[in-house]
Design an enzyme around this catalytic site. Structure first.
Site, PDB file in Angstrom:
ATOM      1  N   CYS A   1       0.933  -1.156  -0.236  1.00 34.84           N
ATOM      2  CA  CYS A   1       0.248   0.290   0.004  1.00 34.84           C
ATOM      3  C   CYS A   1       1.024   1.138   0.131  1.00 34.84           C
ATOM      4  O   CYS A   1       1.477   1.703  -1.141  1.00 34.84           O
ATOM      5  CB  CYS A   1      -0.832   0.077   0.902  1.00 34.84           C
TER       6      CYS A   1
ATOM      7  N   HIS B   1      -4.128  -5.605   0.290  1.00 37.82           N
ATOM      8  CA  HIS B   1      -3.510  -5.547   2.179  1.00 37.82           C
ATOM      9  C   HIS B   1      -3.331  -6.946   2.230  1.00 37.82           C
ATOM     10  O   HIS B   1      -4.968  -7.463   2.726  1.00 37.82           O
ATOM     11  CB  HIS B   1      -4.636  -4.430   2.780  1.00 37.82           C
TER      12      HIS B   1
ATOM     13  N   GLU C   1      -1.996  -8.483   3.782  1.00 37.95           N
ATOM     14  CA  GLU C   1      -1.873  -9.092   5.815  1.00 37.95           C
ATOM     15  C   GLU C   1      -2.606  -9.347   6.546  1.00 37.95           C
ATOM     16  O   GLU C   1      -3.003 -10.040   7.264  1.00 37.95           O
ATOM     17  CB  GLU C   1      -0.595  -7.934   5.771  1.00 37.95           C
TER      18      GLU C   1
END
Length: 257
Positions: free
Chosen positions: A112, A220, A222
């Site tokens: 990001c 994202h 994660e």
């Protein structure tokens, strides 16, 4: 035998009457659980840090996302309140760290804001408020207090054939989440596009001449690294690159069970 050490960027935040240098848990959890590395937080002290010494001691660099934006002055534009907030201490740390990681062949995963830092570090620019640009879709998160809803996997991207990520996912469409209002404008000269959204927005890049894994993604992974295989795959690829770097320097790794 030790796990690879990975340097992780930090944001500068003010709360509880302290100045904190911090990273969200989701990134650290994904680094430990999906990449199989040991994350080490790097305080955002810029040129006060011995970044060259740091890069010699780590096996990877991971740049997190953030609510802050890269200072437009770094790519020739004027900073405005609408384009903020900013974290110039982070910029002063991550931009040189990116360049050092690439120069020294240290694996790099930029997420990001991290992708945007990577693009700026290599001479590119950023477009702000892309949802207001003609022909673009709204890449921002839904308005909600529910983080699972905000980070829901809901958008298609096309992985380009012959790229680094094609080796991770295969070429073609995958589903991702989308939580951004800025995106790559002019692409940095050493970067190639790895993935695009349906409206042409650049969603992933890699460093063309890097000697190690050097990838940035605008989404994202994660957040869902424990439950979504595509989210986990990119961390596994990064972790494998970090382990290879550690092994090449004689530090070894803990074998996967």
């Amino acid at each position: 035998m030790t796990k690879p050490l990975v340097a992780v960027s930090t944001d500068v935040r003010q709360f509880e009457n302290y100045t904190w240098h911090a990273a969200p848990r989701q990134y650290l959890e994904a680094a430990v659980s999906a990449a199989g590395v040991t994350p080490v937080l790097v305080p955002s002290f810029g040129e006060r840090l011995d970044l060259e010494g740091l890069i010699e001691r780590v096996d990877g660099v991971m740049l997190t996302g953030s609510k802050t934006n890269v200072d437009p002055a770094l790519y020739g534009l004027e900073a405005t309140e609408e384009n903020g907030p900013y974290d110039r201490d982070r910029d002063a740390t991550t931009i040189p760290l990116i360049r050092l990681a690439i120069a020294r062949g240290v694996p790099l995963l930029a997420i990001c804001r991290g992708l945007q830092e990577l693009n700026v570090a290599l001479g590119g620019t950023l477009d702000s408020e892309i949802q207001e640009m003609e022909g673009r879709i709204d890449h921002r998160a839904p308005v909600s207090d529910d983080q699972d809803l905000r980070f829901a996997i809901r958008q298609k991207v096309e992985i380009k054939p012959g790229t680094c990520l094609a080796g991770v996912f295969g070429a073609g469409e995958i589903m991702i989440n989308s939580v951004h209002r800025q995106a790559v404008g002019r692409l940095g000269g050493r970067l190639q596009v790895e993935a695009v959204a349906e409206d042409g927005t650049v969603e992933a890049v890699s460093v063309i001449d890097a000697s190690a894994f050097a990838v940035g993604v605008q989404w994202h992974p994660e957040y869902w690294a424990k439950s979504d295989d595509n989210s986990a795959r990119i961390f596994r690829a990064f972790g494998e690159a970090a382990a290879a770097h550690a092994a090449a320097r004689g530090r070894g790794r803990i074998a996967a069970e």
